[in-house]
Design a protein around this motif. Sequence first.
Motif, short mmCIF file in Angstrom:
data_model
loop_
_atom_site.label_atom_id
_atom_site.label_comp_id
_atom_site.label_asym_id
_atom_site.label_seq_id
_atom_site.Cartn_x
_atom_site.Cartn_y
_atom_site.Cartn_z
N THR A 45 0.85 -1.19 0.00
CA THR A 45 0.00 0.00 0.00
C THR A 45 0.89 1.24 0.00
O THR A 45 0.82 2.09 0.89
CB THR A 45 -0.95 -0.02 1.23
OG1 THR A 45 -1.60 -1.30 1.28
CG2 THR A 45 -2.01 1.06 1.14
N ASP A 136 -9.53 0.09 5.52
CA ASP A 136 -10.34 0.87 4.59
C ASP A 136 -9.62 1.25 3.30
O ASP A 136 -10.27 1.40 2.25
CB ASP A 136 -10.85 2.15 5.28
CG ASP A 136 -11.82 1.85 6.40
OD1 ASP A 136 -12.53 0.82 6.30
OD2 ASP A 136 -11.87 2.62 7.37
N ASN A 139 -4.24 -1.89 -0.04
CA ASN A 139 -4.27 -2.44 -1.40
C ASN A 139 -5.31 -3.56 -1.49
O ASN A 139 -5.23 -4.57 -0.79
CB ASN A 139 -2.88 -2.97 -1.75
CG ASN A 139 -2.75 -3.35 -3.21
OD1 ASN A 139 -3.66 -3.94 -3.80
ND2 ASN A 139 -1.62 -3.04 -3.80
N ALA A 140 -6.28 -3.37 -2.37
CA ALA A 140 -7.40 -4.32 -2.47
C ALA A 140 -6.95 -5.71 -2.88
O ALA A 140 -7.62 -6.70 -2.58
CB ALA A 140 -8.43 -3.78 -3.48
N ASN A 141 -5.80 -5.79 -3.57
CA ASN A 141 -5.32 -7.09 -4.04
C ASN A 141 -4.85 -8.00 -2.90
O ASN A 141 -4.77 -9.22 -3.07
CB ASN A 141 -4.20 -6.91 -5.05
CG ASN A 141 -4.67 -6.26 -6.32
OD1 ASN A 141 -5.73 -6.60 -6.85
ND2 ASN A 141 -3.91 -5.31 -6.84
N ILE A 143 -5.86 -7.16 0.56
CA ILE A 143 -6.57 -6.74 1.77
C ILE A 143 -7.10 -7.93 2.58
O ILE A 143 -7.25 -7.84 3.81
CB ILE A 143 -7.72 -5.77 1.43
CG1 ILE A 143 -8.17 -5.01 2.69
CG2 ILE A 143 -8.87 -6.50 0.77
CD1 ILE A 143 -7.11 -4.16 3.31
N SER A 144 -7.34 -9.05 1.92
CA SER A 144 -7.81 -10.23 2.66
C SER A 144 -6.79 -10.67 3.70
O SER A 144 -7.15 -11.30 4.71
CB SER A 144 -8.13 -11.38 1.70
OG SER A 144 -6.96 -11.79 1.01
N ARG A 204 -15.60 -5.44 2.74
CA ARG A 204 -14.91 -4.75 1.63
C ARG A 204 -14.63 -5.73 0.50
O ARG A 204 -14.79 -5.38 -0.67
CB ARG A 204 -13.61 -4.15 2.15
CG ARG A 204 -12.88 -3.35 1.08
CD ARG A 204 -11.64 -2.68 1.59
NE ARG A 204 -10.85 -2.21 0.46
CZ ARG A 204 -9.62 -1.75 0.54
NH1 ARG A 204 -9.03 -1.66 1.74
NH2 ARG A 204 -8.96 -1.36 -0.53
N VAL A 205 -14.22 -6.95 0.84
CA VAL A 205 -13.93 -7.95 -0.19
C VAL A 205 -15.19 -8.30 -0.97
O VAL A 205 -15.15 -8.49 -2.20
CB VAL A 205 -13.31 -9.20 0.46
CG1 VAL A 205 -13.27 -10.36 -0.54
CG2 VAL A 205 -11.91 -8.91 0.98
#
Length: 207
Positions: A45, A136, A139-141, A143-144, A204-205
Amino acid sequence: MISSETIEGYLARLAARQPAPGGGAAGALHAAQGAALVAMVARYTTGAKYADHAEDVERTIAGADASVPAAVRLADDDEEAFAAGIKAYGLPADSEGAKSVRARAVQEALARAAEPPRALIDLAGHIIALGRELADFGNANVISDVAAASEAARAAIATAMITLEINIKAIKDPGLQEALRADVLRAEEAVASADDLSGRVRKRVLA
């Protein structure tokens, strides 16, 4: 020492018919893995896309990096404290004087054994707080992995909590009993915080 052995060596000792390392050390290593996962997500991130959060990310990286060796030290501390307890219980009790010495040594060992799990509750709670920083905007890739970190920290706290509950039953000092019961309450709150963080990441996921 757990900090200086291979994963294979540690797991072989954990699986062996010997009292240490045990659940306390395993709990501390859960926390170490959680901290490492938080650090990894934070490092993903970075860059122009996350410039607005750069200061928070750097603080998270520093905190997570410091938490990894701190957790491993607690694993070593737990193993050493457990070994001291075994030694105390093995003292002779063949006279009234020996029984008194043994009883005092056991109580001292129990108090020492409570210290690593007490510290682990604080450290794992800190790791959860660091993960919350990323929930919040991380990095969405990856975030899990914040949720994975939260679950690892949760396991550390739950392990520490049951260890304290066992010690409370054996400790005779009312003041220490009261302090440990307060730590158990803190642990329950930290578990709830971990559950909340994992839930936030899952939302979010799935959004």
